[in-house]
Design a protein around this motif. Structure first.
Motif, PDB file in Angstrom:
ATOM      1  N   ILE A 271       0.845  -1.205   0.000  1.00  0.00           N
ATOM      2  CA  ILE A 271       0.000   0.000   0.000  1.00  0.00           C
ATOM      3  C   ILE A 271       0.879   1.254   0.000  1.00  0.00           C
ATOM      4  CG2 ILE A 271      -1.661   1.312   1.407  1.00  0.00           C
ATOM      5  CD1 ILE A 271      -2.778  -1.482   2.294  1.00  0.00           C
ATOM      6  N   ALA A 272       1.955   1.229   0.792  1.00  0.00           N
ATOM      7  CA  ALA A 272       2.858   2.401   0.857  1.00  0.00           C
ATOM      8  C   ALA A 272       3.501   2.659  -0.508  1.00  0.00           C
ATOM      9  CB  ALA A 272       3.922   2.173   1.923  1.00  0.00           C
ATOM     10  N   GLN A 273       3.899   1.593  -1.189  1.00  0.00           N
ATOM     11  CA  GLN A 273       4.519   1.762  -2.515  1.00  0.00           C
ATOM     12  C   GLN A 273       3.468   2.228  -3.533  1.00  0.00           C
ATOM     13  OE1 GLN A 273       7.848   1.606  -2.557  1.00  0.00           O
ATOM     14  NE2 GLN A 273       7.530   1.089  -0.412  1.00  0.00           N
ATOM     15  N   ALA A 274       2.233   1.701  -3.406  1.00  0.00           N
ATOM     16  CA  ALA A 274       1.148   2.104  -4.322  1.00  0.00           C
ATOM     17  C   ALA A 274       0.884   3.603  -4.184  1.00  0.00           C
ATOM     18  CB  ALA A 274      -0.112   1.306  -3.997  1.00  0.00           C
ATOM     19  N   LYS A 275       0.904   4.079  -2.951  1.00  0.00           N
ATOM     20  CA  LYS A 275       0.649   5.503  -2.695  1.00  0.00           C
ATOM     21  C   LYS A 275       1.698   6.366  -3.400  1.00  0.00           C
ATOM     22  CE  LYS A 275      -0.598   8.419   1.168  1.00  0.00           C
ATOM     23  NZ  LYS A 275      -0.547   8.557   2.624  1.00  0.00           N
ATOM     24  N   LYS A 276       2.965   5.923  -3.298  1.00  0.00           N
ATOM     25  CA  LYS A 276       4.049   6.684  -3.946  1.00  0.00           C
ATOM     26  C   LYS A 276       3.843   6.756  -5.461  1.00  0.00           C
ATOM     27  CE  LYS A 276       7.689   5.424  -0.682  1.00  0.00           C
ATOM     28  NZ  LYS A 276       8.818   4.520  -0.508  1.00  0.00           N
ATOM     29  N   LYS A 277       3.235   5.704  -6.023  1.00  0.00           N
ATOM     30  CA  LYS A 277       3.044   5.644  -7.485  1.00  0.00           C
ATOM     31  C   LYS A 277       1.665   6.157  -7.904  1.00  0.00           C
ATOM     32  CE  LYS A 277       6.968   3.489  -8.358  1.00  0.00           C
ATOM     33  NZ  LYS A 277       8.047   4.109  -9.111  1.00  0.00           N
ATOM     34  N   GLY A 278       0.839   6.584  -6.934  1.00  0.00           N
ATOM     35  CA  GLY A 278      -0.498   7.080  -7.260  1.00  0.00           C
ATOM     36  C   GLY A 278      -1.452   5.981  -7.719  1.00  0.00           C
ATOM     37  N   ILE A 279      -1.291   4.766  -7.182  1.00  0.00           N
ATOM     38  CA  ILE A 279      -2.177   3.646  -7.570  1.00  0.00           C
ATOM     39  C   ILE A 279      -3.145   3.357  -6.419  1.00  0.00           C
ATOM     40  CG2 ILE A 279      -2.222   1.186  -8.201  1.00  0.00           C
ATOM     41  CD1 ILE A 279       0.708   1.565  -9.207  1.00  0.00           C
ATOM     42  N   ASP A 280      -4.423   3.228  -6.746  1.00  0.00           N
ATOM     43  CA  ASP A 280      -5.434   2.913  -5.717  1.00  0.00           C
ATOM     44  C   ASP A 280      -5.463   1.411  -5.443  1.00  0.00           C
ATOM     45  OD1 ASP A 280      -6.340   5.398  -5.134  1.00  0.00           O
ATOM     46  OD2 ASP A 280      -7.948   5.359  -6.639  1.00  0.00           O
ATOM     47  N   VAL A 281      -5.421   1.044  -4.167  1.00  0.00           N
ATOM     48  CA  VAL A 281      -5.454  -0.391  -3.827  1.00  0.00           C
ATOM     49  C   VAL A 281      -6.474  -0.631  -2.703  1.00  0.00           C
ATOM     50  CG1 VAL A 281      -3.148  -1.052  -4.655  1.00  0.00           C
ATOM     51  CG2 VAL A 281      -3.345  -0.002  -2.425  1.00  0.00           C
ATOM     52  N   PRO A 282      -7.768  -0.326  -2.958  1.00  0.00           N
ATOM     53  CA  PRO A 282      -8.771  -0.411  -1.879  1.00  0.00           C
ATOM     54  C   PRO A 282      -8.958  -1.816  -1.311  1.00  0.00           C
ATOM     55  CG  PRO A 282      -9.816  -0.004  -4.023  1.00  0.00           C
ATOM     56  CD  PRO A 282      -8.346   0.146  -4.225  1.00  0.00           C
ATOM     57  N   ALA A 283      -8.850  -2.843  -2.149  1.00  0.00           N
ATOM     58  CA  ALA A 283      -9.080  -4.209  -1.641  1.00  0.00           C
ATOM     59  C   ALA A 283      -7.956  -4.600  -0.665  1.00  0.00           C
ATOM     60  CB  ALA A 283      -9.161  -5.189  -2.800  1.00  0.00           C
ATOM     61  N   ASN A 284      -6.733  -4.174  -0.955  1.00  0.00           N
ATOM     62  CA  ASN A 284      -5.617  -4.450  -0.041  1.00  0.00           C
ATOM     63  C   ASN A 284      -5.752  -3.647   1.246  1.00  0.00           C
ATOM     64  OD1 ASN A 284      -3.208  -6.206  -1.118  1.00  0.00           O
ATOM     65  ND2 ASN A 284      -4.132  -5.188  -2.889  1.00  0.00           N
ATOM     66  N   ALA A 285      -6.199  -2.385   1.108  1.00  0.00           N
ATOM     67  CA  ALA A 285      -6.362  -1.539   2.297  1.00  0.00           C
ATOM     68  C   ALA A 285      -7.412  -2.148   3.227  1.00  0.00           C
ATOM     69  CB  ALA A 285      -6.760  -0.127   1.876  1.00  0.00           C
ATOM     70  N   LEU A 286      -8.479  -2.700   2.633  1.00  0.00           N
ATOM     71  CA  LEU A 286      -9.525  -3.317   3.446  1.00  0.00           C
ATOM     72  C   LEU A 286      -8.966  -4.534   4.201  1.00  0.00           C
ATOM     73  CD1 LEU A 286     -12.507  -3.297   4.275  1.00  0.00           C
ATOM     74  CD2 LEU A 286     -12.995  -4.750   2.292  1.00  0.00           C
ATOM     75  N   LEU A 287      -8.135  -5.333   3.514  1.00  0.00           N
ATOM     76  CA  LEU A 287      -7.552  -6.511   4.185  1.00  0.00           C
ATOM     77  C   LEU A 287      -6.712  -6.094   5.391  1.00  0.00           C
ATOM     78  CD1 LEU A 287      -6.206  -8.971   1.443  1.00  0.00           C
ATOM     79  CD2 LEU A 287      -8.329  -9.090   2.754  1.00  0.00           C
ATOM     80  N   VAL A 288      -5.922  -5.012   5.224  1.00  0.00           N
ATOM     81  CA  VAL A 288      -5.065  -4.569   6.332  1.00  0.00           C
ATOM     82  C   VAL A 288      -5.938  -4.144   7.509  1.00  0.00           C
ATOM     83  CG1 VAL A 288      -3.384  -2.833   7.085  1.00  0.00           C
ATOM     84  CG2 VAL A 288      -3.128  -3.921   4.851  1.00  0.00           C
ATOM     85  N   SER A 289      -7.005  -3.377   7.231  1.00  0.00           N
ATOM     86  CA  SER A 289      -7.806  -2.933   8.370  1.00  0.00           C
ATOM     87  C   SER A 289      -8.548  -4.106   9.005  1.00  0.00           C
ATOM     88  CB  SER A 289      -8.741  -1.774   7.995  1.00  0.00           C
ATOM     89  OG  SER A 289      -9.526  -2.153   6.920  1.00  0.00           O
ATOM     90  N   GLN A 290      -8.946  -5.092   8.190  1.00  0.00           N
ATOM     91  CA  GLN A 290      -9.629  -6.266   8.778  1.00  0.00           C
ATOM     92  C   GLN A 290      -8.675  -7.084   9.658  1.00  0.00           C
ATOM     93  OE1 GLN A 290     -11.078  -7.867   5.045  1.00  0.00           O
ATOM     94  NE2 GLN A 290     -13.197  -7.335   5.554  1.00  0.00           N
ATOM     95  N   ILE A 291      -7.411  -7.207   9.211  1.00  0.00           N
ATOM     96  CA  ILE A 291      -6.436  -7.950  10.038  1.00  0.00           C
ATOM     97  C   ILE A 291      -6.154  -7.156  11.315  1.00  0.00           C
ATOM     98  CG2 ILE A 291      -3.996  -8.692  10.170  1.00  0.00           C
ATOM     99  CD1 ILE A 291      -5.582 -10.722   8.635  1.00  0.00           C
ATOM    100  N   HIS A 292      -6.026  -5.841  11.186  1.00  0.00           N
ATOM    101  CA  HIS A 292      -5.795  -5.025  12.389  1.00  0.00           C
ATOM    102  C   HIS A 292      -6.962  -5.188  13.365  1.00  0.00           C
ATOM    103  CE1 HIS A 292      -2.700  -2.145  10.396  1.00  0.00           C
ATOM    104  NE2 HIS A 292      -2.164  -3.273  10.805  1.00  0.00           N
ATOM    105  N   ALA A 293      -8.182  -5.183  12.837  1.00  0.00           N
ATOM    106  CA  ALA A 293      -9.355  -5.313  13.708  1.00  0.00           C
ATOM    107  C   ALA A 293      -9.348  -6.678  14.404  1.00  0.00           C
ATOM    108  CB  ALA A 293     -10.624  -5.139  12.891  1.00  0.00           C
ATOM    109  N   LEU A 294      -8.890  -7.692  13.669  1.00  0.00           N
ATOM    110  CA  LEU A 294      -8.877  -9.055  14.227  1.00  0.00           C
ATOM    111  C   LEU A 294      -7.813  -9.207  15.318  1.00  0.00           C
ATOM    112  CD1 LEU A 294     -10.260 -11.804  13.526  1.00  0.00           C
ATOM    113  CD2 LEU A 294      -8.335 -12.283  12.025  1.00  0.00           C
TER     114      LEU A 294
END
Ligand SMILES: NC(=O)C1=CN([C@@H]2O[C@H](COP(=O)(O)OP(=O)(O)OC[C@H]3O[C@@H](n4cnc5c(N)ncnc54)[C@H](OP(=O)(O)O)[C@@H]3O)[C@@H](O)[C@H]2O)C=CC1
Ligand SMILES: CC(C)(CO)C(=O)C(=O)O
Length: 297
Positions: A271-294
């Motif tokens: 996600i950090a590398q995607a941000k630097k390149k201006g690429i949207d990665v919503p499905a990956n961002a959702l996975l990270v927040s779901q793992i954090h919540a778990l």
């Protein structure tokens, strides 16, 4: 050259056992005095490792330091070992995800840095026992030190080949790490979130999500490292899910044992590398927040 292994986790103790089996000079360093570990290798061989050292020791130019640790443990371990390194001691990082080399750079480590990505697998079945659970290729490469000769490459490869079967040199080690990250970024969080074995991902129920994640990941890898198509990546994910169908992924096991996961070094890094390149990665961002919540990480 002597091998110095930091930690006697699953992979660290597997490599130590293979080193003792092939008579490679080897020492293991742990954080505290612990039990001697029995390692059961695939060939039906059982090796009880000698007692590990609880204190770091000064290394010489004939010592190679291997850190087979979780990616989030690397910064602290490198900081601990930095004062003990000889200017010529090669340092080898072995982990999944990305960020190990960045940790070494942040600390200003001047020694040659190598990284290993492996398909060997092992599991700690108790605090006293490690069991080998998978065989496969490992790739090693050196991160560029501008203007530096490759004086250590041959000796490091020779040393580690004796304790990591099927070890091959990779001239672009970052690419090898991106390839492994791509697979871990899909299999690991999905199996952890859904409490399934890797083979469970072969169910049609996950097809759409795997396709969406593969699309995002392939786009980031193509922008940061090397061309990779979503369909190529999907094929690799299914191949690994089939080959390791009965395994619980490392993230599944971390969640089950309430240990910190490597999500930050895998999908978080992507996600950090995607941000630097201006690429949207919503499905990956959702996975990270779901793992954090778990895991409340
Ligand atoms: N296990 C496997 O099959 C595979 C693992 N990998 C990757 O390899 C890496 C290591 O995995 P794995 O072996 O499973 O992890 P483990 O958690 O089993 O091993 C890490 C070990 O290192 C110890 N440790 C951490 N920091 C230090 C330190 N500063 N000094 C001494 N010991 C330390 C930990 O101790 P403590 O328990 O006290 O934290 C733990 O015993 C991970 O990135 C993983 O994703 C890759 C392929 C396969
Ligand atoms: C290849 C895979 C997905 C095998 O379980 C793995 O590397 C892991 O669990 O971390």
């Amino acid at each position: 050259m002597r091998l110095n292994i930091v930690g006697q986790g699953a992979i660290g103790s597997l490599i130590a056992a293979q080193a003792y089996h092939t008579s490679v000079p080897c020492r293991v360093f742990t954080r505290a005095n612990g039990p001697r570990i029995k390692v059961s290798l695939f060939q039906g061989i059982s090796i009880t490792l000698p007692e590990a050292f609880a204190e770091s020791a000064k290394l010489t130019q004939n010592d190679c330091l291997l850190l087979p640790l979780k990616v989030h443990q690397l910064h602290a371990a490198l900081k601990q070992w930095q004062p003990f390194l000889h200017p010529d001691s090669p340092v080898v990082l072995l982990h999944n995800g990305m960020g190990g080399y960045e940790a070494a750079q942040e600390l200003g480590i001047v020694q040659p840095i190598y990284s290993v990505t492996t398909r060997q697998a092992a599991m700690k079945v108790s605090s006293r026992e490690t069991r080998q659970t998978g065989m496969g290729e490992s790739l090693i490469g050196r991160w560029a030190r501008p203007g530096e000769p490759d004086a250590h490459d041959k000796s490091v490869l020779k040393l580690l080949s004796a304790c990591l079967p099927e070890l091959h040199w990779h001239p672009q080690v970052a690419q090898a790490f991106w390839n492994k990250l791509a697979i871990n970024a899909v299999i690991n969080p999905l199996t952890a979130l859904n409490d399934i074995q890797n083979g469970g991902l072969l169910s049609p129920a996950y097809q759409q999500l795997i396709a969406r994640l593969s699309g995002e990941i392939a786009q980031v890898i193509s922008a940061c490292s090397h061309p990779l198509s979503a369909s190529e990546l999907q094929a690799q994910i299914y191949q690994v899910a089939r080959a390791t169908a009965d395994n619980y992924s490392s993230m599944h096991q971390d969640v089950a044992h309430q240990r910190p996961t490597e999500i930050a070094g895998i999908n978080g890094y992507l996600i950090a590398q995607a941000k630097k390149k201006g690429i949207d990665v919503p499905a990956n961002a959702l996975l990270v927040s779901q793992i954090h919540a778990l895991t409340q990480q």
